[in-house]
Design a protein around this motif. Sequence first.
Motif, PDB file in Angstrom:
ATOM      1  N   PRO A 131      24.166   8.044   8.890  1.00 46.37           N
ATOM      2  CA  PRO A 131      23.939   8.720  10.175  1.00 46.37           C
ATOM      3  C   PRO A 131      24.226   7.795  11.345  1.00 46.37           C
ATOM      4  CG  PRO A 131      21.864   7.999   9.231  1.00 46.37           C
ATOM      5  CD  PRO A 131      22.929   7.683   8.217  1.00 46.37           C
ATOM      6  N   ALA A 132      24.387   8.397  12.509  1.00 47.65           N
ATOM      7  CA  ALA A 132      24.558   7.593  13.722  1.00 47.65           C
ATOM      8  C   ALA A 132      23.280   6.815  13.981  1.00 47.65           C
ATOM      9  CB  ALA A 132      24.880   8.500  14.904  1.00 47.65           C
ATOM     10  N   PRO A 133      23.386   5.564  14.487  1.00 44.88           N
ATOM     11  CA  PRO A 133      22.187   4.748  14.729  1.00 44.88           C
ATOM     12  C   PRO A 133      21.225   5.459  15.673  1.00 44.88           C
ATOM     13  CG  PRO A 133      24.188   3.441  14.945  1.00 44.88           C
ATOM     14  CD  PRO A 133      24.625   4.866  14.854  1.00 44.88           C
ATOM     15  N   VAL A 134      19.963   5.483  15.307  1.00 43.80           N
ATOM     16  CA  VAL A 134      18.914   6.047  16.151  1.00 43.80           C
ATOM     17  C   VAL A 134      17.763   5.063  16.191  1.00 43.80           C
ATOM     18  CG1 VAL A 134      19.530   8.452  15.657  1.00 43.80           C
ATOM     19  CG2 VAL A 134      17.916   7.254  14.175  1.00 43.80           C
ATOM     20  N   PRO A 135      16.956   5.087  17.251  1.00 42.95           N
ATOM     21  CA  PRO A 135      15.805   4.183  17.300  1.00 42.95           C
ATOM     22  C   PRO A 135      14.886   4.432  16.119  1.00 42.95           C
ATOM     23  CG  PRO A 135      16.201   5.212  19.431  1.00 42.95           C
ATOM     24  CD  PRO A 135      17.082   5.923  18.459  1.00 42.95           C
ATOM     25  N   ALA A 136      14.355   3.350  15.536  1.00 44.97           N
ATOM     26  CA  ALA A 136      13.463   3.470  14.392  1.00 44.97           C
ATOM     27  C   ALA A 136      12.141   4.065  14.845  1.00 44.97           C
ATOM     28  CB  ALA A 136      13.223   2.100  13.765  1.00 44.97           C
ATOM     29  N   PRO A 137      11.689   5.157  14.193  1.00 41.88           N
ATOM     30  CA  PRO A 137      10.398   5.750  14.578  1.00 41.88           C
ATOM     31  C   PRO A 137       9.250   4.866  14.155  1.00 41.88           C
ATOM     32  CG  PRO A 137      11.227   6.799  12.604  1.00 41.88           C
ATOM     33  CD  PRO A 137      12.314   5.856  13.074  1.00 41.88           C
ATOM     34  N   VAL A 138       8.130   5.012  14.838  1.00 44.76           N
ATOM     35  CA  VAL A 138       6.912   4.307  14.458  1.00 44.76           C
ATOM     36  C   VAL A 138       6.236   5.130  13.374  1.00 44.76           C
ATOM     37  CG1 VAL A 138       4.687   3.433  15.223  1.00 44.76           C
ATOM     38  CG2 VAL A 138       6.675   3.318  16.733  1.00 44.76           C
ATOM     39  N   VAL A 139       6.181   4.612  12.163  1.00 47.73           N
ATOM     40  CA  VAL A 139       5.636   5.344  11.024  1.00 47.73           C
ATOM     41  C   VAL A 139       4.547   4.512  10.381  1.00 47.73           C
ATOM     42  CG1 VAL A 139       6.164   6.434   8.817  1.00 47.73           C
ATOM     43  CG2 VAL A 139       7.889   6.406  10.632  1.00 47.73           C
ATOM     44  N   ARG A 140       3.424   5.131  10.097  1.00 48.55           N
ATOM     45  CA  ARG A 140       2.357   4.424   9.403  1.00 48.55           C
ATOM     46  C   ARG A 140       2.819   4.061   8.003  1.00 48.55           C
ATOM     47  NH1 ARG A 140      -2.829   4.651  10.671  1.00 48.55           N
ATOM     48  NH2 ARG A 140      -3.393   4.939   8.475  1.00 48.55           N
ATOM     49  N   LEU A 141       2.335   2.917   7.519  1.00 38.38           N
ATOM     50  CA  LEU A 141       2.769   2.433   6.214  1.00 38.38           C
ATOM     51  C   LEU A 141       2.438   3.432   5.122  1.00 38.38           C
ATOM     52  CD1 LEU A 141       4.056   0.080   4.728  1.00 38.38           C
ATOM     53  CD2 LEU A 141       1.810  -0.937   4.459  1.00 38.38           C
ATOM     54  N   ASP A 142       1.246   4.122   5.240  1.00 41.61           N
ATOM     55  CA  ASP A 142       0.859   5.044   4.179  1.00 41.61           C
ATOM     56  C   ASP A 142       1.675   6.327   4.198  1.00 41.61           C
ATOM     57  OD1 ASP A 142      -0.123   6.189   6.405  1.00 41.61           O
ATOM     58  OD2 ASP A 142      -2.249   6.101   5.842  1.00 41.61           O
ATOM     59  N   GLU A 143       2.540   6.531   5.228  1.00 40.28           N
ATOM     60  CA  GLU A 143       3.417   7.687   5.276  1.00 40.28           C
ATOM     61  C   GLU A 143       4.773   7.394   4.647  1.00 40.28           C
ATOM     62  OE1 GLU A 143       1.605   9.333   9.492  1.00 40.28           O
ATOM     63  OE2 GLU A 143       3.683   8.664   9.353  1.00 40.28           O
ATOM     64  N   ARG A 144       4.985   6.162   4.182  1.00 41.21           N
ATOM     65  CA  ARG A 144       6.276   5.765   3.620  1.00 41.21           C
ATOM     66  C   ARG A 144       6.249   5.772   2.094  1.00 41.21           C
ATOM     67  NH1 ARG A 144       9.510   2.558   7.232  1.00 41.21           N
ATOM     68  NH2 ARG A 144       8.518   2.267   9.251  1.00 41.21           N
ATOM     69  N   ARG A 145       5.417   6.547   1.480  1.00 43.79           N
ATOM     70  CA  ARG A 145       5.234   6.518   0.040  1.00 43.79           C
ATOM     71  C   ARG A 145       6.566   6.580  -0.695  1.00 43.79           C
ATOM     72  NH1 ARG A 145       0.032   4.874  -0.768  1.00 43.79           N
ATOM     73  NH2 ARG A 145      -1.403   6.086   0.493  1.00 43.79           N
ATOM     74  N   ARG A 146       6.883   5.520  -1.371  1.00 44.12           N
ATOM     75  CA  ARG A 146       8.037   5.481  -2.257  1.00 44.12           C
ATOM     76  C   ARG A 146       9.353   5.806  -1.577  1.00 44.12           C
ATOM     77  NH1 ARG A 146       7.824   2.909  -7.201  1.00 44.12           N
ATOM     78  NH2 ARG A 146       5.792   3.205  -8.107  1.00 44.12           N
ATOM     79  N   ASP A 175       0.835  -1.202   0.000  1.00 42.55           N
ATOM     80  CA  ASP A 175       0.000   0.000   0.000  1.00 42.55           C
ATOM     81  C   ASP A 175       0.869   1.250   0.000  1.00 42.55           C
ATOM     82  OD1 ASP A 175      -2.531   1.540   2.105  1.00 42.55           O
ATOM     83  OD2 ASP A 175      -2.344   1.463  -0.074  1.00 42.55           O
ATOM     84  N   ALA A 176       1.894   1.260  -0.866  1.00 39.08           N
ATOM     85  CA  ALA A 176       2.856   2.350  -0.853  1.00 39.08           C
ATOM     86  C   ALA A 176       3.023   3.007  -2.210  1.00 39.08           C
ATOM     87  CB  ALA A 176       4.204   1.841  -0.337  1.00 39.08           C
ATOM     88  N   LEU A 177       2.094   2.793  -3.134  1.00 33.48           N
ATOM     89  CA  LEU A 177       2.161   3.455  -4.428  1.00 33.48           C
ATOM     90  C   LEU A 177       1.547   4.851  -4.342  1.00 33.48           C
ATOM     91  CD1 LEU A 177       1.099   0.562  -6.832  1.00 33.48           C
ATOM     92  CD2 LEU A 177       3.356   1.600  -6.680  1.00 33.48           C
ATOM     93  N   GLU A 178       1.981   5.730  -5.255  1.00 40.47           N
ATOM     94  CA  GLU A 178       1.320   7.019  -5.403  1.00 40.47           C
ATOM     95  C   GLU A 178      -0.108   6.777  -5.898  1.00 40.47           C
ATOM     96  OE1 GLU A 178       2.442   9.755  -4.412  1.00 40.47           O
ATOM     97  OE2 GLU A 178       4.528   9.244  -4.026  1.00 40.47           O
ATOM     98  N   PRO A 179      -1.028   7.702  -5.639  1.00 44.63           N
ATOM     99  CA  PRO A 179      -2.438   7.471  -6.000  1.00 44.63           C
ATOM    100  C   PRO A 179      -2.646   7.101  -7.463  1.00 44.63           C
ATOM    101  CG  PRO A 179      -2.268   9.353  -4.527  1.00 44.63           C
ATOM    102  CD  PRO A 179      -0.853   8.964  -4.860  1.00 44.63           C
TER     103      PRO A 179
END
Length: 235
Positions: free
Chosen positions: A85-100, A19-23
């Motif tokens: 970058p220096a390692p940082v904790p992975a943020p919690v990101v909704r799948l639909d916010e990861r577009r491409r 669910d990560a394609l552009e519209p």
Amino acid sequence: MTPESHVHPHDDLAVYALDALEPDEHAAVEAHLAHCADCRRELDAYLATLGQMTVPEEPPARVWEGISRQIRADAEPAPVPAPVPAPVPAPVVRLDERRRTPWVLAAAAAVVVVLGVGAAALTMGGGDSESVSDLAAAAADDPGSTVVDLAAARVVVTDSDDFVLFDDLPALSSDETYQLWRTDQGEPVSLGVLGDGGEGAARLDLPEGVASFALSQEPAGGSDTPTDILATGVT
């Protein structure tokens, strides 16, 4: 892409499954899926694989950059490498916010790799690693096989495969080979070159109805007529 298009969007199906394609791309893939059973089956395989996967932590930038370049090499220019970058904790990101984003492309690549490994395992028939000599020995012990004794070797005829077992024959030098002949049609007719005997057995495809065999020792590559017949046998 129109519904009549015969161009299958293989590169976009894994990203669609996430669910990560552009519209506009999402709509084009859906329009294609509406009339393409092959792509629907491929999408179902991606979705089934995703259902069994646990989303890992965000990988280092150098990982997704390499995967992104490989997937989009034909469609997009390779991204300019950025400082790690220096390692940082992975943020919690909704799948639909990861577009491409490169991470979405990395996840899609992981789905493709998992499916590819599964297909390879099916192609290999369960990972059977038996050697030709093991298969020949098992066939010789099968009551349904026909076994012709050639003194120091045996011809084994089955419904699917045929073998010659080198029971007590020594391995030949690299410039020699064993060769099998049929002798029930007048002049001997070659049934195949069997190698130097070092593997203990050879697989071949015998014609039906052979009733008489001869085994000879020949120069590498075989001969048109037997040079040195070692043994004969009949069914």
